[in-house]
Design an enzyme around this catalytic site. Structure first.
Site, PDB file in Angstrom:
ATOM      1  N   LYS A  88       0.800  -1.223   0.000  1.00 60.59           N
ATOM      2  CA  LYS A  88       0.000   0.000   0.000  1.00 60.59           C
ATOM      3  C   LYS A  88       0.844   1.290   0.000  1.00 60.59           C
ATOM      4  O   LYS A  88       0.438   2.301  -0.549  1.00 60.59           O
ATOM      5  CB  LYS A  88      -0.917   0.030   1.230  1.00 60.59           C
ATOM      6  CG  LYS A  88      -1.945  -1.086   1.267  1.00 60.59           C
ATOM      7  CD  LYS A  88      -3.145  -0.730   0.453  1.00 60.59           C
ATOM      8  CE  LYS A  88      -4.318  -1.687   0.470  1.00 60.59           C
ATOM      9  NZ  LYS A  88      -4.265  -2.903   1.209  1.00 60.59           N
ATOM     10  N   GLU A 110      -9.902   6.200   2.912  1.00 63.20           N
ATOM     11  CA  GLU A 110     -10.756   5.153   3.465  1.00 63.20           C
ATOM     12  C   GLU A 110      -9.855   3.974   3.794  1.00 63.20           C
ATOM     13  O   GLU A 110      -8.791   3.830   3.215  1.00 63.20           O
ATOM     14  CB  GLU A 110     -11.809   4.728   2.435  1.00 63.20           C
ATOM     15  CG  GLU A 110     -11.333   3.712   1.382  1.00 63.20           C
ATOM     16  CD  GLU A 110     -10.231   4.214   0.452  1.00 63.20           C
ATOM     17  OE1 GLU A 110     -10.118   5.439   0.271  1.00 63.20           O
ATOM     18  OE2 GLU A 110      -9.469   3.375  -0.072  1.00 63.20           O
ATOM     19  N   SER A 377       1.643  -9.845  -0.979  1.00 60.65           N
ATOM     20  CA  SER A 377       1.332  -8.420  -0.886  1.00 60.65           C
ATOM     21  C   SER A 377       1.552  -7.814   0.489  1.00 60.65           C
ATOM     22  O   SER A 377       1.719  -6.603   0.613  1.00 60.65           O
ATOM     23  CB  SER A 377      -0.112  -8.179  -1.328  1.00 60.65           C
ATOM     24  OG  SER A 377      -0.994  -9.024  -0.621  1.00 60.65           O
TER      25      SER A 377
HETATM   26  C1  LIG Z   1      -5.204  -4.002   0.975  1.00 61.39           C
HETATM   27  C2  LIG Z   1      -4.523  -5.265   0.752  1.00 61.39           C
HETATM   28  C3  LIG Z   1      -4.870  -6.110  -0.331  1.00 61.39           C
HETATM   29  C4  LIG Z   1      -6.020  -5.818  -1.251  1.00 61.39           C
HETATM   30  O1  LIG Z   1      -5.906  -4.671  -2.002  1.00 61.39           O
HETATM   31  P1  LIG Z   1      -5.550  -4.686  -3.548  1.00 61.39           P
HETATM   32  O2  LIG Z   1      -5.824  -3.307  -3.985  1.00 61.39           O
HETATM   33  O3  LIG Z   1      -6.443  -5.702  -4.196  1.00 61.39           O
HETATM   34  O4  LIG Z   1      -4.127  -5.068  -3.664  1.00 61.39           O
HETATM   35  C5  LIG Z   1      -4.120  -7.242  -0.531  1.00 61.39           C
HETATM   36  N1  LIG Z   1      -3.107  -7.579   0.295  1.00 61.39           N
HETATM   37  C6  LIG Z   1      -2.760  -6.815   1.342  1.00 61.39           C
HETATM   38  C7  LIG Z   1      -1.643  -7.256   2.214  1.00 61.39           C
HETATM   39  C8  LIG Z   1      -3.453  -5.645   1.614  1.00 61.39           C
HETATM   40  O5  LIG Z   1      -3.107  -4.894   2.665  1.00 61.39           O
END
Ligand SMILES: *Cc1c(COP(=O)(O)O)cnc(C)c1O
Length: 390
Positions: A88, A110, A377
């Protein structure tokens, strides 16, 4: 009034917003295009990515998971090692620099899991913005540690008690704030959703994930992976990973949504697998809705995937079949979370645990010659309470 023809991915996207926001969206688009072409801006962004975010993130060979799943080579792109624990911050840093360029003093956002809220509160502390983060009561309960982090960083966390008290309602409230304070305030949307130019701009800020991964993978392996897997909430980590590989036709791209208790039960958050096109939060894309177009309540054990919409570019990639979308249940994601933690010493967030489960399924299909790259992610400390006892 709306301008639905502007900023399209095939049939999807557009700007379905009140007229009062059109000037701000236009300004943002202009400033973003200027900044993209400005070498000084690019150097500055690269400097913050290196010293503040911690880029480039490593490519990691998950050898024990590979062996467990029958020998296919599995690699992680380690976005969990970004400062604040997820991809993020890539987006938040870029948009904070744009807000500086526009002379805005205040930033709003948000948040669902709280990861985006923390990323925004972090850049607000770093660059000196006033900060308000909208968050549903239910998510504040599930992610209390991130609420505390945001407050310590100096952000005001605004509790949203409307509707299902989750991300959809927090987003609606943030848009309302923006309409009221648009002159002084920049709204940092946390994914590739919302009205144009957000889906395109957030993609451009996140594509560093795939650009780095492609180069790293080629330098280690000399060729590209057979399949790349990423989880899809709004879709920013997935688009960030996929963009560099869209023209590599032999690389299969797979987006994994949250099936919750199962897509057939209706208790899920799989917009592309189980929804149909409609308008939500300023753009036309796949949405979970009933026969009358009312947005349906969603369910996922992972707050970051618990959203009834998805970015318009994903809708386009779904229809064009360049990317395949599947859904994985809470139960399978929790099992993958625990497996990865035990076998690799890496505790993944519940969001990419959905992708990890599907990687296991594909690894067994491929056998020992297979090569899979997963976008990890984020990290899973925030999810420890959710997985205990499941
Ligand atoms: C917020 C988040 C997501 C989902 O958001 P995307 O916009 O689909 O990437 C996925 N993995 C993590 C670790 C997150 O914090």
């Amino acid at each position: 009034m709306s301008h639905p023809e502007h900023g399209r991915f095939g049939a999807y996207g557009g700007q379905y917003v009140p007229e009062t926001l059109m000037a701000a969206l236009g300004e943002l688009e202009d400033v973003w295009h200027e900044a993209k072409a400005d070498t000084q801006f690019q150097l500055e962004l690269a400097g913050h990515r290196r010293a503040f975010v911690g880029r480039p993130t490593p490519l990691y060979a998950a050898t024990r998971l590979s062996a467990h799943f029958g020998g296919a080579h599995i690699h992680f792109k380690r976005e969990d090692l970004c400062h604040t624990g997820a991809h993020k911050l890539n987006n938040a840093v870029g948009q904070a620099l744009l807000a500086l360029r526009m002379g805005k003093k205040r930033i709003i956002a948000e948040t669902g899991a709280g990861q985006h809220g923390v990323a925004v509160a972090t850049v607000c502390a770093r660059f000196g913005f006033e900060c308000a983060v909208y968050m549903g009561t239910e998510d504040m309960r599930r992610q209390s540690m991130n609420v505390r982090r945001m407050k310590l960083l100096g952000a005001e966390v605004v509790e949203v008690t409307a509707g299902t008290k989750t991300l959809k309602d927090a987003t609606s409230e943030a848009i309302r704030d923006w309409v009221t304070n648009v002159g002084t305030t920049h709204y940092i949307i946390g994914s590739v959703v919302g009205p144009h130019p957000y889906p395109e701009m957030v993609r451009d800020l996140q594509r560093v994930i795939g650009d780095e991964a492609r180069e790293q993978y080629l330098s280690v392996d000399g060729k590209l992976p057979d399949a790349i897997i990423a989880c899809v909430g709004g879709g920013s980590n997935a688009i960030g990973m996929f963009t560099a590989f869209l023209d590599d036709k032999d690389v299969a791209l797979i987006g994994v949504e949250a099936a919750g208790e199962g897509v057939r039960t209706g208790r899920h958050a799989a917009s592309l697998v189980g929804g149909r096109p409609g308008v939500l939060h300023g753009s036309y894309s796949y949405v979970l809705q009933d026969g009358d177009g009312q947005i349906l309540p969603t369910h996922s054990i992972s707050a970051g995937l618990d959203y009834p919409g998805v970015g318009p570019e994903h809708s386009f990639l779904r229809d064009s079949e360049r990317v395949q979308y599947v859904a994985v249940t809470d139960k399978d994601a929790v099992a993958a979370f625990k497996l990865c933690t035990r076998l690799e010493g890496i505790m993944p967030a519940l969001e990419p645990s959905h992708a990890l489960h599907h990687a296991g399924v594909m690894a067994r299909e491929f056998g020992p010659g297979g090569r899979i790259l997963i976008c990890l992610s984020g990290r899973g400390d925030k999810d420890m309470d959710s997985v205990e006892g499941v």
